[in-house]
Design a protein around this motif. Structure first.
Motif, mmCIF file in Angstrom:
data_model
loop_
_atom_site.group_PDB
_atom_site.id
_atom_site.type_symbol
_atom_site.label_atom_id
_atom_site.label_comp_id
_atom_site.label_asym_id
_atom_site.label_seq_id
_atom_site.Cartn_x
_atom_site.Cartn_y
_atom_site.Cartn_z
ATOM 1 N N LEU B 131 36.133 31.647 47.423
ATOM 2 C CA LEU B 131 36.264 32.838 46.583
ATOM 3 C C LEU B 131 36.491 32.416 45.142
ATOM 4 O O LEU B 131 36.886 31.288 44.872
ATOM 5 C CB LEU B 131 37.466 33.677 47.054
ATOM 6 C CG LEU B 131 37.404 34.225 48.460
ATOM 7 C CD1 LEU B 131 38.647 35.055 48.752
ATOM 8 C CD2 LEU B 131 36.167 35.076 48.659
ATOM 9 N N PRO B 132 36.279 33.338 44.211
ATOM 10 C CA PRO B 132 36.592 33.040 42.807
ATOM 11 C C PRO B 132 38.056 32.616 42.665
ATOM 12 O O PRO B 132 38.917 33.052 43.444
ATOM 13 C CB PRO B 132 36.345 34.378 42.101
ATOM 14 C CG PRO B 132 35.415 35.120 42.976
ATOM 15 C CD PRO B 132 35.662 34.665 44.381
ATOM 16 N N ARG B 133 38.309 31.789 41.686
ATOM 17 C CA ARG B 133 39.637 31.265 41.465
ATOM 18 C C ARG B 133 40.677 32.367 41.329
ATOM 19 O O ARG B 133 40.456 33.368 40.671
ATOM 20 C CB ARG B 133 39.625 30.395 40.198
ATOM 21 C CG ARG B 133 40.831 29.505 40.119
ATOM 22 C CD ARG B 133 40.579 28.203 39.371
ATOM 23 N NE ARG B 133 41.764 27.358 39.506
ATOM 24 C CZ ARG B 133 41.925 26.471 40.464
ATOM 25 N NH1 ARG B 133 40.972 26.268 41.357
ATOM 26 N NH2 ARG B 133 43.029 25.759 40.547
ATOM 27 N N PHE B 134 41.840 32.160 41.938
ATOM 28 C CA PHE B 134 42.915 33.150 41.908
ATOM 29 C C PHE B 134 43.714 33.013 40.618
ATOM 30 O O PHE B 134 43.980 31.907 40.172
ATOM 31 C CB PHE B 134 43.813 32.943 43.142
ATOM 32 C CG PHE B 134 44.794 34.037 43.394
ATOM 33 C CD1 PHE B 134 46.157 33.790 43.366
ATOM 34 C CD2 PHE B 134 44.355 35.330 43.661
ATOM 35 C CE1 PHE B 134 47.075 34.802 43.608
ATOM 36 C CE2 PHE B 134 45.258 36.352 43.892
ATOM 37 C CZ PHE B 134 46.623 36.092 43.865
ATOM 38 N N PRO B 135 44.140 34.115 40.015
ATOM 39 C CA PRO B 135 44.868 34.049 38.734
ATOM 40 C C PRO B 135 46.209 33.313 38.791
ATOM 41 O O PRO B 135 46.747 32.956 37.768
ATOM 42 C CB PRO B 135 45.090 35.521 38.353
ATOM 43 C CG PRO B 135 44.453 36.343 39.378
ATOM 44 C CD PRO B 135 43.760 35.492 40.376
ATOM 45 N N HIS B 136 46.792 33.104 39.960
ATOM 46 C CA HIS B 136 48.047 32.362 40.038
ATOM 47 C C HIS B 136 47.788 30.960 40.559
ATOM 48 O O HIS B 136 46.978 30.761 41.460
ATOM 49 C CB HIS B 136 49.027 33.048 40.990
ATOM 50 C CG HIS B 136 49.450 34.415 40.541
ATOM 51 N ND1 HIS B 136 50.420 35.136 41.204
ATOM 52 C CD2 HIS B 136 49.047 35.189 39.519
ATOM 53 C CE1 HIS B 136 50.579 36.301 40.588
ATOM 54 N NE2 HIS B 136 49.767 36.356 39.570
ATOM 55 N N ASN B 314 25.125 27.646 52.751
ATOM 56 C CA ASN B 314 25.059 28.205 51.406
ATOM 57 C C ASN B 314 25.555 29.656 51.356
ATOM 58 O O ASN B 314 25.253 30.396 50.438
ATOM 59 C CB ASN B 314 23.630 28.097 50.844
ATOM 60 C CG ASN B 314 22.626 28.728 51.806
ATOM 61 O OD1 ASN B 314 23.001 29.314 52.822
ATOM 62 N ND2 ASN B 314 21.354 28.619 51.486
ATOM 63 N N GLN B 315 26.335 30.031 52.384
ATOM 64 C CA GLN B 315 26.916 31.381 52.378
ATOM 65 C C GLN B 315 27.935 31.472 51.268
ATOM 66 O O GLN B 315 28.881 30.698 51.216
ATOM 67 C CB GLN B 315 27.606 31.637 53.731
ATOM 68 C CG GLN B 315 28.394 32.927 53.783
ATOM 69 C CD GLN B 315 27.548 34.107 54.207
ATOM 70 O OE1 GLN B 315 26.703 33.966 55.085
ATOM 71 N NE2 GLN B 315 27.742 35.245 53.599
ATOM 72 N N SER B 316 27.709 32.378 50.333
ATOM 73 C CA SER B 316 28.668 32.506 49.250
ATOM 74 C C SER B 316 29.285 33.892 49.280
ATOM 75 O O SER B 316 28.837 34.766 50.007
ATOM 76 C CB SER B 316 27.982 32.259 47.906
ATOM 77 O OG SER B 316 26.973 33.228 47.741
ATOM 78 N N TRP B 317 30.275 34.073 48.465
ATOM 79 C CA TRP B 317 31.006 35.325 48.438
ATOM 80 C C TRP B 317 30.150 36.464 47.907
ATOM 81 O O TRP B 317 29.565 36.435 46.887
ATOM 82 C CB TRP B 317 32.261 35.118 47.582
ATOM 83 C CG TRP B 317 33.040 36.357 47.335
ATOM 84 C CD1 TRP B 317 33.254 36.945 46.130
ATOM 85 C CD2 TRP B 317 33.702 37.166 48.292
ATOM 86 N NE1 TRP B 317 34.024 38.078 46.283
ATOM 87 C CE2 TRP B 317 34.311 38.236 47.595
ATOM 88 C CE3 TRP B 317 33.846 37.103 49.681
ATOM 89 C CZ2 TRP B 317 35.050 39.232 48.239
ATOM 90 C CZ3 TRP B 317 34.580 38.099 50.313
ATOM 91 C CH2 TRP B 317 35.168 39.149 49.589
#
Lengths: 246, 317
Positions: B131-136, B314-317
């Motif tokens: 997943l995209p990087r988490f803000p914390h 190559n399954q991406s979010w």
């Protein structure tokens, strides 16, 4: 069994005495069914209502829809009457040349046969070159049983004491698939070719259950499958599943 | 050995052997689809044809109601302990869980956090969706839930934590989105203590504490605060039915420390999951302390439905 013995009782009574006491059962959607009181009392619920005198001479309201009421009363009252009507039949011919005459409605449990009949290509005899007589007779037995059960949409009105939540068909199905491996294999192929979903589900589930608690090697031995993995592939697969069989 | 009348097979089971290997792959799939996790792993190990017939099988049978979840212990290197719902114990090597923390578990998928990166993970198939990087960069009291499996188009992820005594912070991610959206909730006094469980139901995220408080966040971004009471005899306005039950102290009630064979000086923090037991019930997160607080070590655990998800590389979010 209750239904067949009851219809015998009914026809006997009709012979003896034309003036048998009748009650009218009224379904939730307003349809009325006049039946002999003795027949209606096959239902304990109705029996108590009658004995307690809590009904008008005209109607007992049942919270049962028309179709269900009619099927149970028709089962209770006139199974024999049904048999005398001209139910449409088809003939199924197995790969080894044996012919089986069955009710069209039973044969139509198979979607494949259903399409053949609906397309008008039946000509009363349907050849099934992929199914032997031994398997076909079993498949017909399955379809008959399941068609019957679908018709009796209410559990027997007389089994008042039975509190079982298990579908009585489940027990019959379990017995049905207690066969040798080759027969089971052929039943799967037949269920697939004839497109009978319930039978395919049942046979696949049976094979799945046969694998319970077995390692890959044990499964190979049970089903006589050859291991065709190369040593590298075998190592890869081992990595995936080794933890489950240590 | 199969012996036909009048014929003797000289090779062991030659006649029978030909039959099951003749089963077309479109009939092997319905069989594979009806297998539980362990049986599916076995099935895939039989031969090449059987393995390729099982690409869509995911041990879905384990999702049937009244299939109780299994429990996975991780956190001490990569060696994990798995306890099945029938009490069988396994040891599995899962390097992906090393140094990671599970924030949510639902229908066989785990939402994992590791030093700022987030990913969905299936520990039995090792399927991973980043997943995209988490803000914390760290998680403290963070609890999360997701609405549906990560491969589905409408998967929503919500991670909640307390950013101050009076504020809740929720970070949400929609399927396909590249950034987390931030939503703040201002707490009425004593609205909720420590959040111990999260789930999604009917377009709303539900956050429970250990007693009777409930906070919801709906997809139209509104916060609501509730107190859970026993169902009163009469219905009156302002009272809604709680559609989700709770299982509190499940780890303790099931005597899990004992069942897992964990020593007394181990403390464990668990992540719950949603189970189906007549109605949907949320097993809450728990924190079990070690018996003595000297020389104790920390483990993590998660309640999980044993599934085997296969996603393309190559399954991406």
């Amino acid at each position: 069994m209750a239904s067949s013995s009851t219809s015998v009782v009914v026809s006997n009574k009709e012979k003896e005495n034309k003036n048998t006491k009748k009650v009218t059962l009224k379904s939730s959607d307003g349809e009325s069914f006049e039946v002999d009181e003795s027949v209606a009392m096959e239902s304990q619920t109705i029996k108590h209502i009658i004995e307690d005198g809590h009904y008008s001479s005209l109607a007992l309201s049942l919270s049962v829809k028309t179709t269900m009421a009619s099927s149970s009363t028709s089962v209770v009252v006139s199974n024999k009457e049904k048999e005398n009507k001209n139910t449409k039949k088809v003939t199924l011919k197995s790969s080894d040349g044996e012919s089986f005459e069955v009710d069209e409605s039973v044969a139509m449990e198979s979607q494949t046969i259903k399409h053949i009949i609906e397309d008008g290509c039946a000509n009363n005899e349907i050849p099934l070159p992929n199914v032997t007589s031994g398997i076909l007779s079993r498949v017909i037995e399955y379809c008959k049983k399941h068609k019957e059960a679908a018709g009796e949409s209410e559990p027997s009105v007389t089994s008042y004491t039975s509190n079982s939540t298990t579908n009585p068909l489940t027990e019959w199905d379990t017995e049905f698939v207690k066969v040798d491996q080759n027969t089971l294999f052929d039943l799967i192929l037949a269920a697939n070719y004839l497109d009978i979903k319930g039978l395919l589900d049942l046979t696949c589930k049976t094979v799945a259950d046969m694998m319970k608690g077995k390692t890959p090697q044990e499964i190979r031995e049970t089903f006589h499958i050859k291991n065709d993995y190369t040593p590298e592939e075998e190592a890869e697969v081992r990595k995936e599943n080794q933890w489950a069989f240590e | 050995m199969s012996i036909e009348t009048g014929l003797i097979r000289t090779t062991y089971g030659q006649m029978a052997e030909r039959k099951w290997s003749d089963l077309p792959s479109d009939l092997l799939s319905p069989i594979a689809n009806r297998l539980g996790l362990i049986e599916l792993l076995s099935f895939r190990g039989v031969c090449k044809d059987w393995k390729s017939a099982s690409t869509t099988a995911s041990a879905e049978i384990e999702s049937l109601p009244d299939h109780e979840p299994w429990f996975l212990v991780y956190g001490s290197n990569s060696e994990c302990i798995l306890l099945s719902n029938s009490g069988k114990k396994y040891t599995i090597n899962i390097p992906e869980l090393n140094g990671a923390t599970c924030l949510a578990s639902n229908k066989g998928w785990l939402l994992m956090f590791q030093e700022g990166s987030m990913f969905f993970f299936c520990p039995f198939s090792h399927a991973k969706i980043d997943l995209p990087r988490f803000p914390h960069s760290q998680v403290t009291d963070h609890v999360a839930a997701f609405s549906s499996p990560p491969i589905s188009q409408d998967c929503l992820v919500a991670v909640i934590n307390r950013s101050s005594e009076t504020t809740l912070e929720l970070n949400m991610l929609c399927h396909g989105a590249m950034v987390w959206t931030n939503h703040k909730g201002y707490l009425p006094r004593d609205a909720i203590k420590i959040i111990r469980g999260a789930t999604y139901h009917d377009e709303e995220f539900y956050f429970f504490d250990n007693s009777e408080n409930l906070v919801t966040f709906s997809i139209d971004k509104s916060w609501n605060f509730f107190v859970i009471i026993p169902r009163p005899k009469d219905k009156f306005p302002g009272i809604n039915d709680l559609p989700i039950g709770r299982r509190m102290r499940h780890f303790i009630h099931m005597n899990m420390k004992n069942e897992l064979g964990l020593p007394e000086n181990v403390s464990i923090s668990t992540c719950g999951t949603l189970v189906h037991d007549r109605i949907d019930k949320l097993v809450l997160n728990e924190r079990i302390e070690a018996a003595e607080d000297s020389i104790s070590y920390q483990l993590k655990g998660v309640w999980i439905q044993p599934r085997f998800f296969q996603v393309s590389p190559n399954q991406s979010w």
